[in-house]
Write a protein that holds these residues in place. Structure first.
Motif, PDB file in Angstrom:
ATOM      1  N   ASN A  41      59.589  12.093 -10.365  1.00  0.00           N
ATOM      2  CA  ASN A  41      59.356  12.539 -11.739  1.00  0.00           C
ATOM      3  C   ASN A  41      58.548  11.517 -12.524  1.00  0.00           C
ATOM      4  O   ASN A  41      58.751  10.312 -12.392  1.00  0.00           O
ATOM      5  N   VAL A  42      57.673  12.037 -13.358  1.00  0.00           N
ATOM      6  CA  VAL A  42      56.901  11.207 -14.273  1.00  0.00           C
ATOM      7  C   VAL A  42      57.813  10.831 -15.438  1.00  0.00           C
ATOM      8  O   VAL A  42      58.583  11.659 -15.929  1.00  0.00           O
ATOM      9  N   ARG A  48      58.316   5.229 -21.470  1.00  0.00           N
ATOM     10  CA  ARG A  48      57.522   4.384 -20.576  1.00  0.00           C
ATOM     11  C   ARG A  48      57.514   2.932 -21.037  1.00  0.00           C
ATOM     12  O   ARG A  48      57.487   2.638 -22.230  1.00  0.00           O
ATOM     13  N   ILE A  49      57.489   2.061 -20.051  1.00  0.00           N
ATOM     14  CA  ILE A  49      57.412   0.625 -20.292  1.00  0.00           C
ATOM     15  C   ILE A  49      55.986   0.192 -19.987  1.00  0.00           C
ATOM     16  O   ILE A  49      55.387   0.650 -19.016  1.00  0.00           O
ATOM     17  N   THR A 152      59.329   2.426  -5.688  1.00  0.00           N
ATOM     18  CA  THR A 152      57.902   2.636  -5.834  1.00  0.00           C
ATOM     19  C   THR A 152      57.581   2.817  -7.309  1.00  0.00           C
ATOM     20  O   THR A 152      58.279   3.548  -8.006  1.00  0.00           O
ATOM     21  N   VAL A 153      56.534   2.125  -7.742  1.00  0.00           N
ATOM     22  CA  VAL A 153      56.123   2.148  -9.143  1.00  0.00           C
ATOM     23  C   VAL A 153      54.643   2.518  -9.197  1.00  0.00           C
ATOM     24  O   VAL A 153      53.832   1.954  -8.473  1.00  0.00           O
ATOM     25  N   ILE A 163      55.522   6.209 -13.126  1.00  0.00           N
ATOM     26  CA  ILE A 163      56.582   6.626 -12.203  1.00  0.00           C
ATOM     27  C   ILE A 163      57.312   5.370 -11.751  1.00  0.00           C
ATOM     28  O   ILE A 163      56.688   4.360 -11.420  1.00  0.00           O
ATOM     29  N   ASP A 164      58.633   5.432 -11.730  1.00  0.00           N
ATOM     30  CA  ASP A 164      59.469   4.347 -11.218  1.00  0.00           C
ATOM     31  C   ASP A 164      60.585   5.009 -10.425  1.00  0.00           C
ATOM     32  O   ASP A 164      61.522   5.558 -10.997  1.00  0.00           O
ATOM     33  N   LYS A 165      60.460   4.982  -9.111  1.00  0.00           N
ATOM     34  CA  LYS A 165      61.359   5.746  -8.244  1.00  0.00           C
ATOM     35  C   LYS A 165      62.017   4.849  -7.205  1.00  0.00           C
ATOM     36  O   LYS A 165      61.342   4.123  -6.484  1.00  0.00           O
ATOM     37  N   SER A 166      63.334   4.904  -7.140  1.00  0.00           N
ATOM     38  CA  SER A 166      64.082   4.220  -6.089  1.00  0.00           C
ATOM     39  C   SER A 166      64.588   5.263  -5.106  1.00  0.00           C
ATOM     40  O   SER A 166      64.921   6.384  -5.500  1.00  0.00           O
TER      41      SER A 166
END
Length: 185
Positions: A41-42, A48-49, A152-153, A163-166
């Motif tokens: 997900n966006v 957002r940072i 993944t960023v 996107i910041d996904k673990s």
């Protein structure tokens, strides 16, 4: 009779998970399945940072020290991973496809928790992966610090983390490609 077959199948799976030679393969397979249903997900614009600090030293596979600063102003995909990590391995094929499609327009930084040695080169060679691998040489910016892998960023040209996904994901999905295409406009 059907119940007995299920019990036997369950026992076989448990035994295979206990045996070290088969455990990793089964875990990777399970995580590949999870990745297919685990959406990327966006981040909402308001949440957002922005990455302001690009001071971060990384070592390339050819032992060169590079500064993350050189990627500032570009679209960047950073993946934190390790060769021993089943969810990392599960998502690697989709990341390689993404790299193949965007390598000339997006900077890919695959940061490994492993040493940059034969283990990495053998892993890449066996899987036919061509993406660049880096090792951390100095403390990453606080926004990129992580204690879990895979992570993944995706960062836009302005330093916004989009996107910041673990966890394992399908990185070659239409949604991810559409998002990258938007960032490249």
């Amino acid at each position: 009779m059907k119940l007995n077959k299920r019990n036997v199948l369950f026992i076989i799976v448990v035994v295979l998970l206990i045996i070290p030679q088969t455990r990793k393969s089964i875990q990777v397979l399970l995580h590949k399945g999870i990745a297919l249903v685990n959406p990327v997900n966006v981040i909402d614009k308001k949440d957002r940072i922005i990455l302001n600090d690009y001071s971060w030293k990384l070592k390339t596979e050819t032992e060169e020290i590079t500064n993350f600063n050189q990627f500032k102003g570009k679209v960047i995909l950073i993946n934190f991973w390790a060769t021993w990590c089943p969810p990392c391995i599960a998502e690697m094929a989709s990341l390689q496809k993404l790299y193949n499609k965007y390598e000339k327009r997006v900077d890919f930084i695959f940061v490994t928790a492993d040493a940059l040695d034969e283990k990495i080169s053998n892993f890449k060679e066996n899987k036919k992966y061509t993406f660049p691998v880096y090792q951390i040489m100095s403390k990453p910016p606080s926004e990129l610090m992580t204690t879990s892998i895979p992570r993944t960023v995706l960062i836009d040209k302005n330093g916004e983390i989009i996107i910041d996904k673990s966890g394992a994901a399908d990185w070659f999905s239409e949604d991810v490609q559409k998002q990258i295409d938007e960032l490249l406009k």
